[in-house]
Design a protein around this motif. Structure first.
Motif, PDB file in Angstrom:
ATOM      1  N   GLU A  10      40.206  45.841  46.834  1.00  0.00           N
ATOM      2  CA  GLU A  10      41.289  44.879  47.060  1.00  0.00           C
ATOM      3  C   GLU A  10      40.721  43.517  47.477  1.00  0.00           C
ATOM      4  O   GLU A  10      41.154  42.477  46.977  1.00  0.00           O
ATOM      5  N   GLU A  11      39.752  43.525  48.375  1.00  0.00           N
ATOM      6  CA  GLU A  11      39.126  42.268  48.816  1.00  0.00           C
ATOM      7  C   GLU A  11      38.431  41.566  47.654  1.00  0.00           C
ATOM      8  O   GLU A  11      38.518  40.336  47.522  1.00  0.00           O
ATOM      9  N   ILE A  12      37.758  42.324  46.798  1.00  0.00           N
ATOM     10  CA  ILE A  12      37.039  41.738  45.660  1.00  0.00           C
ATOM     11  C   ILE A  12      38.012  41.052  44.713  1.00  0.00           C
ATOM     12  O   ILE A  12      37.806  39.899  44.317  1.00  0.00           O
ATOM     13  N   ILE A  13      39.088  41.740  44.364  1.00  0.00           N
ATOM     14  CA  ILE A  13      40.055  41.159  43.432  1.00  0.00           C
ATOM     15  C   ILE A  13      40.715  39.930  44.055  1.00  0.00           C
ATOM     16  O   ILE A  13      40.863  38.882  43.410  1.00  0.00           O
ATOM     17  N   ARG A  14      41.109  40.018  45.326  1.00  0.00           N
ATOM     18  CA  ARG A  14      41.790  38.907  45.998  1.00  0.00           C
ATOM     19  C   ARG A  14      40.889  37.666  46.064  1.00  0.00           C
ATOM     20  O   ARG A  14      41.296  36.564  45.720  1.00  0.00           O
ATOM     21  N   VAL A  15      39.651  37.844  46.490  1.00  0.00           N
ATOM     22  CA  VAL A  15      38.773  36.691  46.674  1.00  0.00           C
ATOM     23  C   VAL A  15      38.336  36.103  45.332  1.00  0.00           C
ATOM     24  O   VAL A  15      38.216  34.881  45.192  1.00  0.00           O
ATOM     25  N   ASP A  16      38.140  36.943  44.337  1.00  0.00           N
ATOM     26  CA  ASP A  16      37.730  36.415  43.030  1.00  0.00           C
ATOM     27  C   ASP A  16      38.875  35.642  42.376  1.00  0.00           C
ATOM     28  O   ASP A  16      38.644  34.619  41.731  1.00  0.00           O
ATOM     29  N   GLU A  59      42.505  34.011  34.419  1.00  0.00           N
ATOM     30  CA  GLU A  59      43.470  34.840  33.688  1.00  0.00           C
ATOM     31  C   GLU A  59      43.167  36.324  33.885  1.00  0.00           C
ATOM     32  O   GLU A  59      44.083  37.133  34.075  1.00  0.00           O
ATOM     33  N   TYR A  60      41.904  36.680  33.856  1.00  0.00           N
ATOM     34  CA  TYR A  60      41.531  38.079  34.075  1.00  0.00           C
ATOM     35  C   TYR A  60      41.953  38.535  35.472  1.00  0.00           C
ATOM     36  O   TYR A  60      42.581  39.586  35.633  1.00  0.00           O
ATOM     37  N   PHE A  61      41.627  37.746  36.502  1.00  0.00           N
ATOM     38  CA  PHE A  61      41.946  38.160  37.867  1.00  0.00           C
ATOM     39  C   PHE A  61      43.449  38.086  38.151  1.00  0.00           C
ATOM     40  O   PHE A  61      43.957  38.869  38.963  1.00  0.00           O
ATOM     41  N   GLU A  62      44.169  37.185  37.487  1.00  0.00           N
ATOM     42  CA  GLU A  62      45.637  37.160  37.598  1.00  0.00           C
ATOM     43  C   GLU A  62      46.204  38.502  37.131  1.00  0.00           C
ATOM     44  O   GLU A  62      47.072  39.081  37.781  1.00  0.00           O
ATOM     45  N   LYS A  63      45.698  38.992  36.009  1.00  0.00           N
ATOM     46  CA  LYS A  63      46.170  40.276  35.473  1.00  0.00           C
ATOM     47  C   LYS A  63      45.797  41.426  36.404  1.00  0.00           C
ATOM     48  O   LYS A  63      46.590  42.352  36.606  1.00  0.00           O
ATOM     49  N   GLU A  64      44.601  41.364  36.977  1.00  0.00           N
ATOM     50  CA  GLU A  64      44.167  42.429  37.893  1.00  0.00           C
ATOM     51  C   GLU A  64      45.010  42.443  39.170  1.00  0.00           C
ATOM     52  O   GLU A  64      45.358  43.510  39.671  1.00  0.00           O
ATOM     53  N   ARG A  68      47.134  45.822  39.716  1.00  0.00           N
ATOM     54  CA  ARG A  68      46.759  46.654  40.870  1.00  0.00           C
ATOM     55  C   ARG A  68      47.664  46.430  42.078  1.00  0.00           C
ATOM     56  O   ARG A  68      47.459  47.015  43.133  1.00  0.00           O
ATOM     57  N   LYS A  69      48.643  45.539  41.915  1.00  0.00           N
ATOM     58  CA  LYS A  69      49.603  45.244  42.991  1.00  0.00           C
ATOM     59  C   LYS A  69      48.898  44.805  44.277  1.00  0.00           C
ATOM     60  O   LYS A  69      49.149  45.317  45.368  1.00  0.00           O
ATOM     61  N   ILE A  70      48.007  43.831  44.124  1.00  0.00           N
ATOM     62  CA  ILE A  70      47.256  43.275  45.251  1.00  0.00           C
ATOM     63  C   ILE A  70      47.861  41.914  45.589  1.00  0.00           C
ATOM     64  O   ILE A  70      48.143  41.108  44.704  1.00  0.00           O
ATOM     65  N   LYS A  71      48.063  41.685  46.875  1.00  0.00           N
ATOM     66  CA  LYS A  71      48.592  40.381  47.291  1.00  0.00           C
ATOM     67  C   LYS A  71      47.475  39.344  47.223  1.00  0.00           C
ATOM     68  O   LYS A  71      46.396  39.561  47.750  1.00  0.00           O
ATOM     69  N   PRO A  72      47.763  38.186  46.582  1.00  0.00           N
ATOM     70  CA  PRO A  72      46.760  37.108  46.618  1.00  0.00           C
ATOM     71  C   PRO A  72      46.605  36.596  48.047  1.00  0.00           C
ATOM     72  O   PRO A  72      47.440  36.873  48.905  1.00  0.00           O
ATOM     73  N   LYS A 176      40.048  38.582  53.399  1.00  0.00           N
ATOM     74  CA  LYS A 176      40.813  39.282  54.429  1.00  0.00           C
ATOM     75  C   LYS A 176      42.309  38.964  54.435  1.00  0.00           C
ATOM     76  O   LYS A 176      43.108  39.829  54.768  1.00  0.00           O
ATOM     77  N   ILE A 177      42.673  37.692  54.139  1.00  0.00           N
ATOM     78  CA  ILE A 177      44.108  37.347  54.220  1.00  0.00           C
ATOM     79  C   ILE A 177      44.598  36.609  52.995  1.00  0.00           C
ATOM     80  O   ILE A 177      43.872  35.955  52.315  1.00  0.00           O
TER      81      ILE A 177
END
Length: 177
Positions: A10-16, A59-64, A68-72, A176-177
């Motif tokens: 989750e942290e990886i997807i959010r930060v990227d 675009e890739y990370f927007e889709k992820e 994955r239902k991760i909060k930006p 983290k946030i």
């Protein structure tokens, strides 16, 4: 099979996601300065090409994020303003400063992506492949920047340290946030 820790994932997807968006905002700030105040078509063309790579990454990370239902990160609006400001101001300072901005950020991101690759398990091979590809693009951007005149010598060493430190802080917070 080595599985990825869900919290780390989750942290990886959010930060990227935040980082790729931030890179676009930096380039948008630079392009704004180059289209209005500092006329430099060669530099503008280089930046537009690098921005196109960053759009593909975002675009890739927007889709992820959605899949994955991760909060930006909650700080996207702040990062947007800071990215545009950083880009605009470095472009106003000239080609060396604008390209140093790219080189400094990309060197931090190269290390950041490398660390992420070590944290991802075998259950995330597609994500690993994308991060590896994007890391290669970032290295290309860094090399383009140095070829175009980026330098971290003299007064530019201070700018380099500030940009690198700011990038690392934004990464830590955005995870983290």
């Amino acid at each position: 099979m080595e599985k990825t820790n869900p919290k780390i994932l989750e942290e990886i997807i959010r930060v990227d996601h935040a980082g790729e968006r931030g890179a676009i905002k930096i380039y948008e700030g630079q392009l704004l300065a180059l289209k209005t105040i500092k006329q430099d078509n060669d530099l503008k063309d280089k930046i537009e090409k690098m921005k196109d790579h960053e759009k593909e990454h975002l675009e890739y990370f927007e889709k992820e994020i959605q899949r994955r239902k991760i909060k930006p990160t909650y700080l996207l609006p702040l990062w947007d303003v800071m990215g545009i400001t950083l880009g605009f101001s470095t472009a106003l300072l000239g080609k060396k400063a604008a390209m140093l901005c790219t080189a400094s950020v990309e060197e931090v991101i190269e290390d950041h992506y490398e660390n992420q690759l070590k944290k991802l398990g075998n259950d995330e091979m597609d994500l690993k492949a994308k991060i590896e590809k994007f890391k290669g693009d970032e290295v290309d951007h860094k090399n383009i920047a140095y070829d175009a005149g980026a330098t971290n010598e003299g007064v530019y060493s201070v700018m380099d340290k500030i940009i690198r430190t700011g990038s690392r802080i934004a990464i830590t917070i955005s995870e983290k946030i």
